[in-house]
Design a protein around this motif. Structure first.
Motif, short mmCIF file in Angstrom:
data_model
loop_
_atom_site.label_atom_id
_atom_site.label_comp_id
_atom_site.label_asym_id
_atom_site.label_seq_id
_atom_site.Cartn_x
_atom_site.Cartn_y
_atom_site.Cartn_z
N PHE A 55 14.57 0.64 42.11
CA PHE A 55 16.24 0.08 41.11
C PHE A 55 16.33 -0.26 42.74
O PHE A 55 17.30 0.57 43.83
N PHE A 56 15.92 -1.49 43.08
CA PHE A 56 16.63 -2.15 43.80
C PHE A 56 17.76 -3.64 43.81
O PHE A 56 17.12 -4.34 42.43
N MET A 57 18.95 -3.26 44.07
CA MET A 57 19.95 -3.98 44.02
C MET A 57 20.39 -4.71 44.90
O MET A 57 21.71 -6.00 44.87
N GLU A 58 19.37 -4.86 46.12
CA GLU A 58 19.48 -5.96 47.17
C GLU A 58 17.76 -6.44 47.38
O GLU A 58 17.19 -5.63 47.05
N THR A 63 9.91 -2.47 51.79
CA THR A 63 10.51 -1.08 51.51
C THR A 63 9.71 -1.38 50.33
O THR A 63 9.69 -0.84 49.99
N LYS A 64 10.58 -2.46 49.21
CA LYS A 64 10.10 -2.38 47.84
C LYS A 64 8.73 -2.60 47.28
O LYS A 64 8.13 -1.63 46.58
N GLU A 65 7.69 -3.33 48.67
CA GLU A 65 6.66 -3.82 48.16
C GLU A 65 5.57 -1.76 47.87
O GLU A 65 4.49 -1.82 47.73
N ASP A 80 10.59 -1.77 37.03
CA ASP A 80 11.20 -2.22 37.76
C ASP A 80 11.82 -2.46 37.37
O ASP A 80 12.05 -3.34 36.64
N PHE A 81 13.14 -2.09 37.88
CA PHE A 81 14.46 -1.82 37.54
C PHE A 81 15.47 -3.01 38.33
O PHE A 81 15.06 -3.71 39.05
N ASP A 82 15.26 -4.67 36.89
CA ASP A 82 15.66 -5.73 37.46
C ASP A 82 17.72 -5.89 37.37
O ASP A 82 18.18 -5.81 36.53
N ALA A 83 17.93 -5.63 38.28
CA ALA A 83 19.43 -5.10 38.49
C ALA A 83 20.40 -6.78 37.81
O ALA A 83 21.05 -6.86 37.66
N LEU A 109 11.64 9.93 39.22
CA LEU A 109 12.43 9.70 40.59
C LEU A 109 13.01 7.88 40.73
O LEU A 109 12.47 7.31 40.45
N PHE A 110 13.74 8.37 41.24
CA PHE A 110 14.56 7.12 41.31
C PHE A 110 14.57 6.74 43.55
O PHE A 110 15.29 7.34 43.95
N ILE A 111 14.18 5.64 43.08
CA ILE A 111 14.03 4.56 44.78
C ILE A 111 15.40 3.84 44.75
O ILE A 111 15.18 2.70 44.08
#
Length: 529
Positions: A55-58, A63-65, A80-83, A109-111
């Motif tokens: 859950f990457f809003m930046e 970190t993500k990979e 992969d949540f696309d904000a 589990l939310f990252i």
């Protein structure tokens, strides 16, 4: 099931020192096994029903990979949540979005990475209640970096890397923190992360405009760290106690205002290492960096890449390994053999109303000002020691917050004993205040006294302190505009503060410190002191 399953990691200290050490020991075991050709089967969750949401809003790469590959290592579902293409563009709240995703896959589990600070702490509360209502497993949330606040998983990989460099000796560490220490959330996380060492010496190297905020410096000192401050690497190297571990950060221009952006060259020069300084470093020195470096003007120049100073490449690899363990802990496959001390849940117990002795003095004759109350209540010692102007504004604020639109009187007088100014609100006929009003009074006027009067005599005197927790009082708000509780973000959140020491209130979500008057926002009329 174990002590880690379903937990949330918003802050480094969401894991106790023993739990952090356990994380590092498990990572060391995993790394050793993989380096010897093993597959780490004992570390894997292998549960396709468990979903990890990225859950990457930046924007993020490492970190993500690293989290994506860590989740794949476990054999769990990775979403992969696309904000940028989500309903956020339609002004949907984070709360509603996560509730929807949790409904699709209850074991989740939310990252989360966001410019909004305190998101995981809020979601831990809100989604924990939602999951309990719906009969779902409790979801976990991992903070992958929130604004300028914290980046706990980066801190865990940093500390693991320091331990490797020090051959797993936790007796002491001497570290230089270099770069943008004001905006760098990885730096702020070190207040708690470095606590795994028995003795800590920290040298802060940055110009004043990007120096670590005083709140974090004070927190380091309170933890017993020895802290020194330098404005440039040149100044630091001109003295002789130079650390053998250096931790650099880039200038975070995207978080700076125009004034600092215009001075970027000057600021960067103060924290960029130069070739001429190589022979001024202690033997065995190692440089670390959370990455990425700026491609054109890195604080660790590229000529250092092939030197023994390069600790950042191995450090980056450690991010994948520590995050495998973090997911394994929260996912429930690791931790059954943990025997140390776990984190103690935050407690807000504690009184703020104290009985004080009643001293009967000879009745004074009042020819001007407040007439003595026959029966009622008197709020005394308001703003004691401040100027009359400030106290008058303080009185007005209290009357507004408590809705004291009743027949009464108030004024500013000199204290008989000390000769300093204080404010008084006289409330004839007032019998009592409800609990919420008492909390409001304590949060708006800590240090005041509340006198109950019967037949012109004080029958009870209460000293009102700062409440241990201030939650949801009308008119309060966190002063940090990037806090998840900010009204402008329209999340369904009540402002929530806890007392730190005697004089500060800390936002429970983003940890921004406030003096008592700063929590009232536009409701406060008085001077900020």
């Amino acid at each position: 099931m174990n002590k880690f399953h379903g937990r949330t990691i918003q802050l480094v200290r969401d894991l106790s020192t023993d739990e952090q050490i356990y994380l590092y020991e498990q990572t060391r075991r995993l790394k050793d096994e993989l380096s010897q050709g093993g597959r780490g089967e004992d570390f894997r969750i292998k549960d396709p029903d468990l979903a990890a949401y990225l859950f990457f809003m930046e924007d993020s790469t490492r970190t993500k990979e690293s989290f994506r590959n860590a989740a794949k290592f476990h054999g769990i579902t990775v979403n992969d949540f696309d904000a940028k293409s989500s309903s956020f563009q339609k002004k949907e709240s984070i709360t509603d979005t996560v509730k929807m995703l949790l409904g699709y896959n209850p074991a989740s589990l939310f990252i989360i990475r966001s410019r909004i600070e305190g998101v995981c702490r809020w979601l831990e509360t809100a989604m924990g209640q939602y999951a309990e209502t719906m009969g779902f497993p409790k979801p976990s949330f991992i903070n992958a970096g929130d604004g300028r606040h914290e980046h706990p998983t980066q801190e865990f990989l940093d500390e693991f890397s320091f331990l490797e460099h020090l051959s797993w000796d936790r007796s002491q560490i001497h570290i230089a923190l270099v770069g943008d220490l004001f905006h760098g959330r990885t730096i702020h996380s070190k207040v708690d992360g470095l606590g795994i060492f028995s003795e800590v010496r920290v040298d802060l190297i940055a110009p004043p405009d990007i120096m670590m905020p005083g709140y974090y410096i004070n927190a380091m000192k309170e933890r017993g760290f020895e802290v020194r401050i330098f404005e440039s690497i040149q100044e630091y190297l001109d003295q002789h106690q130079v650390a053998s571990i250096w931790y650099f950060t880039r200038l975070q221009l995207e978080r700076m205002g125009e004034r600092l952006q215009n001075r970027a060259g000057e600021l960067r020069k103060a924290v960029t290492f130069q070739h001429d300084w190589m022979n001024r470093l202690p033997p065995g020195t190692r440089f670390f960096h959370p990455l990425p470096r700026h491609s054109e003007t890195p604080t660790i120049p590229s000529f250092l890449d092939t030197t023994p100073l390069n600790g950042w490449d191995a450090q980056s690899r450690n991010g994948y390994l520590t995050r495998i363990i973090e997911i394994g802990l929260l996912g429930g496959t690791l931790g059954a053999d943990f025997s140390g001390t776990s984190i103690v849940p935050q407690s807000f117990d504690g009184s703020f109303i104290f009985e004080a002795p009643v001293v009967h003095r000879k009745k004074r004759e009042y020819k001007i000002g407040i007439r003595p109350v026959e029966n009622g209540m008197v709020i005394d010692h308001i703003g004691k020691g401040k100027s009359p102007q400030v106290i008058w504004e303080h009185i007005s604020t209290i009357r507004r917050l408590l809705n004291l639109n009743v027949v009464s009187s108030h004024g500013v007088y000199r204290s008989e004993g000390e000769g300093v100014f204080k404010g008084i609100i006289s409330l004839p006929g007032q019998r009592d205040f409800e609990q919420q009003a008492m909390e409001t009074l304590g949060a708006a006027a800590p240090g005041c006294t509340l006198n109950r009067i019967q037949v012109a005599q004080v029958v009870q005197k209460l000293r009102i302190g700062l409440p241990p927790r201030v939650q949801g009082l009308t008119g309060t708000r966190c002063k940090n505009e990037d806090c998840v509780s900010s009204p402008e973000l329209h999340e369904p959140i009540l402002p929530d503060f806890y007392r730190s020491g005697e004089n500060l209130l800390i936002c429970r979500f983003c940890e921004t410190p406030h003096s008592f008057n700063e929590i009232w926002g536009s409701s406060w009329a008085g001077e900020q002191f």
